[in-house]
Design a protein around this motif. Sequence first.
Motif, PDB file in Angstrom:
ATOM      1  N   LEU A  13       0.833  -1.215   0.000  1.00 51.23           N
ATOM      2  CA  LEU A  13       0.000   0.000   0.000  1.00 51.23           C
ATOM      3  C   LEU A  13       0.863   1.258   0.000  1.00 51.23           C
ATOM      4  CD1 LEU A  13      -2.857  -1.055   2.417  1.00 51.23           C
ATOM      5  CD2 LEU A  13      -3.067  -0.551  -0.017  1.00 51.23           C
ATOM      6  N   TYR A  14       1.941   1.237   0.767  1.00 50.26           N
ATOM      7  CA  TYR A  14       2.849   2.385   0.805  1.00 50.26           C
ATOM      8  C   TYR A  14       3.468   2.615  -0.573  1.00 50.26           C
ATOM      9  CZ  TYR A  14       6.526   5.506   2.515  1.00 50.26           C
ATOM     10  OH  TYR A  14       7.340   6.586   2.726  1.00 50.26           O
ATOM     11  N   THR A  15       3.874   1.528  -1.224  1.00 53.33           N
ATOM     12  CA  THR A  15       4.430   1.630  -2.574  1.00 53.33           C
ATOM     13  C   THR A  15       3.396   2.179  -3.539  1.00 53.33           C
ATOM     14  OG1 THR A  15       5.956  -0.190  -2.161  1.00 53.33           O
ATOM     15  CG2 THR A  15       5.485   0.322  -4.469  1.00 53.33           C
ATOM     16  N   ARG A  70      13.955  10.633  -0.854  1.00 51.82           N
ATOM     17  CA  ARG A  70      13.910  11.750   0.104  1.00 51.82           C
ATOM     18  C   ARG A  70      14.245  13.089  -0.552  1.00 51.82           C
ATOM     19  NH1 ARG A  70      15.499   7.723   4.429  1.00 51.82           N
ATOM     20  NH2 ARG A  70      13.735   7.827   5.854  1.00 51.82           N
ATOM     21  N   PRO A  71      15.317  13.190  -1.354  1.00 49.41           N
ATOM     22  CA  PRO A  71      15.549  14.469  -2.032  1.00 49.41           C
ATOM     23  C   PRO A  71      14.417  14.842  -2.993  1.00 49.41           C
ATOM     24  CG  PRO A  71      17.535  13.119  -2.108  1.00 49.41           C
ATOM     25  CD  PRO A  71      16.444  12.260  -1.551  1.00 49.41           C
ATOM     26  N   ALA A  72      13.890  13.868  -3.727  1.00 52.45           N
ATOM     27  CA  ALA A  72      12.787  14.153  -4.647  1.00 52.45           C
ATOM     28  C   ALA A  72      11.578  14.676  -3.887  1.00 52.45           C
ATOM     29  CB  ALA A  72      12.416  12.890  -5.435  1.00 52.45           C
ATOM     30  N   LYS A 115       9.796   9.126   6.070  1.00 50.74           N
ATOM     31  CA  LYS A 115       9.767   7.663   6.073  1.00 50.74           C
ATOM     32  C   LYS A 115      10.653   7.031   5.015  1.00 50.74           C
ATOM     33  CE  LYS A 115       6.494   3.845   6.430  1.00 50.74           C
ATOM     34  NZ  LYS A 115       7.405   3.007   7.139  1.00 50.74           N
ATOM     35  N   GLY A 116      10.945   7.744   3.948  1.00 49.53           N
ATOM     36  CA  GLY A 116      11.786   7.189   2.903  1.00 49.53           C
ATOM     37  C   GLY A 116      10.993   6.439   1.853  1.00 49.53           C
ATOM     38  N   PRO A 117      11.689   5.654   1.034  1.00 49.41           N
ATOM     39  CA  PRO A 117      11.069   5.056  -0.145  1.00 49.41           C
ATOM     40  C   PRO A 117      10.215   3.829   0.116  1.00 49.41           C
ATOM     41  CG  PRO A 117      13.344   4.393  -0.017  1.00 49.41           C
ATOM     42  CD  PRO A 117      13.117   5.383   1.096  1.00 49.41           C
ATOM     43  N   SER A 176      11.321  -0.338  -3.875  1.00 46.19           N
ATOM     44  CA  SER A 176      11.784   0.885  -4.524  1.00 46.19           C
ATOM     45  C   SER A 176      13.176   0.665  -5.098  1.00 46.19           C
ATOM     46  CB  SER A 176      11.841   2.032  -3.500  1.00 46.19           C
ATOM     47  OG  SER A 176      12.799   1.740  -2.496  1.00 46.19           O
ATOM     48  N   VAL A 177      13.554   1.544  -5.988  1.00 41.78           N
ATOM     49  CA  VAL A 177      14.915   1.500  -6.534  1.00 41.78           C
ATOM     50  C   VAL A 177      15.927   1.760  -5.415  1.00 41.78           C
ATOM     51  CG1 VAL A 177      16.520   2.605  -8.148  1.00 41.78           C
ATOM     52  CG2 VAL A 177      14.167   2.145  -8.854  1.00 41.78           C
ATOM     53  N   ASP A 178      15.617   2.707  -4.538  1.00 40.14           N
ATOM     54  CA  ASP A 178      16.526   2.996  -3.416  1.00 40.14           C
ATOM     55  C   ASP A 178      16.769   1.751  -2.566  1.00 40.14           C
ATOM     56  OD1 ASP A 178      16.819   5.653  -4.107  1.00 40.14           O
ATOM     57  OD2 ASP A 178      15.365   6.388  -2.651  1.00 40.14           O
TER      58      ASP A 178
END
Length: 140
Positions: free
Chosen positions: A19-21, A83-85, A125-127, A131-133
């Motif tokens: 769900l987060y994704t 996070r930067p995005a 929270k981050g990716p 995710s790719v990260d």
Amino acid sequence: MLRKILSPESTNHFSSDLLYTGARVFVGMTMALAHGFGKLPPPEMMVGSLEGMGFPAPGLMAWCAAIAEVIGGIFLAVGFLTRPAAFFIGFTMLIAGFVIHAADPFQTKELALLYLAISLVFVAKGPGKYSVDAFLFKRK
């Protein structure tokens, strides 16, 4: 069953990760497709509006906003440099909500403020797991 659903400690990690994704992909793609691509290249009206508000280098500012929305949205969607995005999207939405639409009614600035709030969640929270990260920077 009810106790499991209502308990804050009880989570199905697979479904919550999924769900987060889904939320990250949806927010990133809507930012890029529905808001960002329409600003590339920045329309003269946008540049003129920024100039009228006293922004320095309004042409550059318009390009920065458009790139933050398009590239930031795509990066957010795939979870790359998440996070930067999310930070750059959030900063752009902060300016949109509190400067560009400052005098507008709440209904006009609501979308920018909603994107700002969601961006802060992704900054904090981050990716997420999918995710790719997570793939590139996984810890061994």
